[in-house]
Design a protein around this motif. Structure first.
Motif, PDB file in Angstrom:
ATOM      1  N   ALA A  50       0.827  -1.197   0.000  1.00  0.00           N
ATOM      2  CA  ALA A  50       0.000   0.000   0.000  1.00  0.00           C
ATOM      3  C   ALA A  50       0.868   1.257   0.000  1.00  0.00           C
ATOM      4  O   ALA A  50       0.452   2.298  -0.487  1.00  0.00           O
ATOM      5  N   THR A  51       2.094   1.171   0.559  1.00  0.00           N
ATOM      6  CA  THR A  51       2.943   2.350   0.643  1.00  0.00           C
ATOM      7  C   THR A  51       4.105   2.310  -0.338  1.00  0.00           C
ATOM      8  O   THR A  51       4.934   3.202  -0.322  1.00  0.00           O
ATOM      9  N   GLY A  52       4.189   1.310  -1.153  1.00  0.00           N
ATOM     10  CA  GLY A  52       5.287   1.216  -2.106  1.00  0.00           C
ATOM     11  C   GLY A  52       4.953   0.295  -3.260  1.00  0.00           C
ATOM     12  O   GLY A  52       3.897  -0.323  -3.303  1.00  0.00           O
ATOM     13  N   ARG A 111      12.549   0.322   0.317  1.00  0.00           N
ATOM     14  CA  ARG A 111      11.913   0.386   1.630  1.00  0.00           C
ATOM     15  C   ARG A 111      12.104  -0.912   2.396  1.00  0.00           C
ATOM     16  O   ARG A 111      12.342  -0.902   3.586  1.00  0.00           O
ATOM     17  N   GLU A 129       9.698   2.628  -2.658  1.00  0.00           N
ATOM     18  CA  GLU A 129       8.842   3.807  -2.450  1.00  0.00           C
ATOM     19  C   GLU A 129       9.077   4.811  -3.547  1.00  0.00           C
ATOM     20  O   GLU A 129      10.194   5.070  -3.934  1.00  0.00           O
TER      21      GLU A 129
END
Length: 160
Positions: free
Chosen positions: A82-84, A140, A160
């Motif tokens: 979800a973040t990368g 990340r 990321e």
């Protein structure tokens, strides 16, 4: 396939140090996976009858420890995705973080990378396949350890 053919295949795989092997023909589909516990038990498995019974007993214990290890990695990958951007294995093989055992890793967590930069090598059938970044960013997470076997589609890195 007769028991002697199977015995020869198992001996050749053991001598070559192969952990996973798959053979498909119109008549049968043979898939062998072995770990540290299976290596010590190969000699008793040579007769056909124990071979048919023993893998069921040994595959379950071998699969049980490795699945919980894989499950947390998958759980870790889900929030990280979800973040990368995940970098997934395009082939089945062995993951190598560097070009040789004494060389530094291609990338470390926190490194800035460019699209096309080599992230790792996956060895498949004695061929070294360089895996390159598709996007620029920052490493990340590295979700695989050096010399670990990887599956097709397994997430290796989070960028990321």
């Amino acid at each position: 396939m007769n028991p002697n053919d199977l015995k020869e295949i198992l001996q050749a795989l053991e001598q070559a140090g192969v952990r996973e092997f798959s053979l498909k023909t119109p008549d049968y589909d043979l898939s062998i996976k072995r770990g540290a516990e299976a290596q010590t038990s190969l000699p008793p498995l040579q007769p056909l009858a124990p071979l048919q019974q023993a893998p069921a007993a040994q595959v379950a214990p071998a699969a049980a420890p490795s699945q919980p290890v894989t499950a947390p990695a998958a759980e870790t990958a889900a929030p990280a995705a979800a973040t990368g951007t995940p970098v997934k294995a395009p082939i089945v093989g062995t993951f190598y973080a560097s070009s040789s055992p004494d060389a530094p890793a291609f990338v470390k967590v926190g490194d800035s990378i460019q699209a096309g930069q080599v992230l790792c090598i996956i060895e498949a059938m004695k061929l070294m396949n360089e895996i390159e970044a598709e996007t620029s960013g920052k490493v990340r997470e590295i979700l695989v350890k050096n010399a670990d076997p990887v599956e097709y589609g397994q997430t290796l890195f989070i960028i990321e």
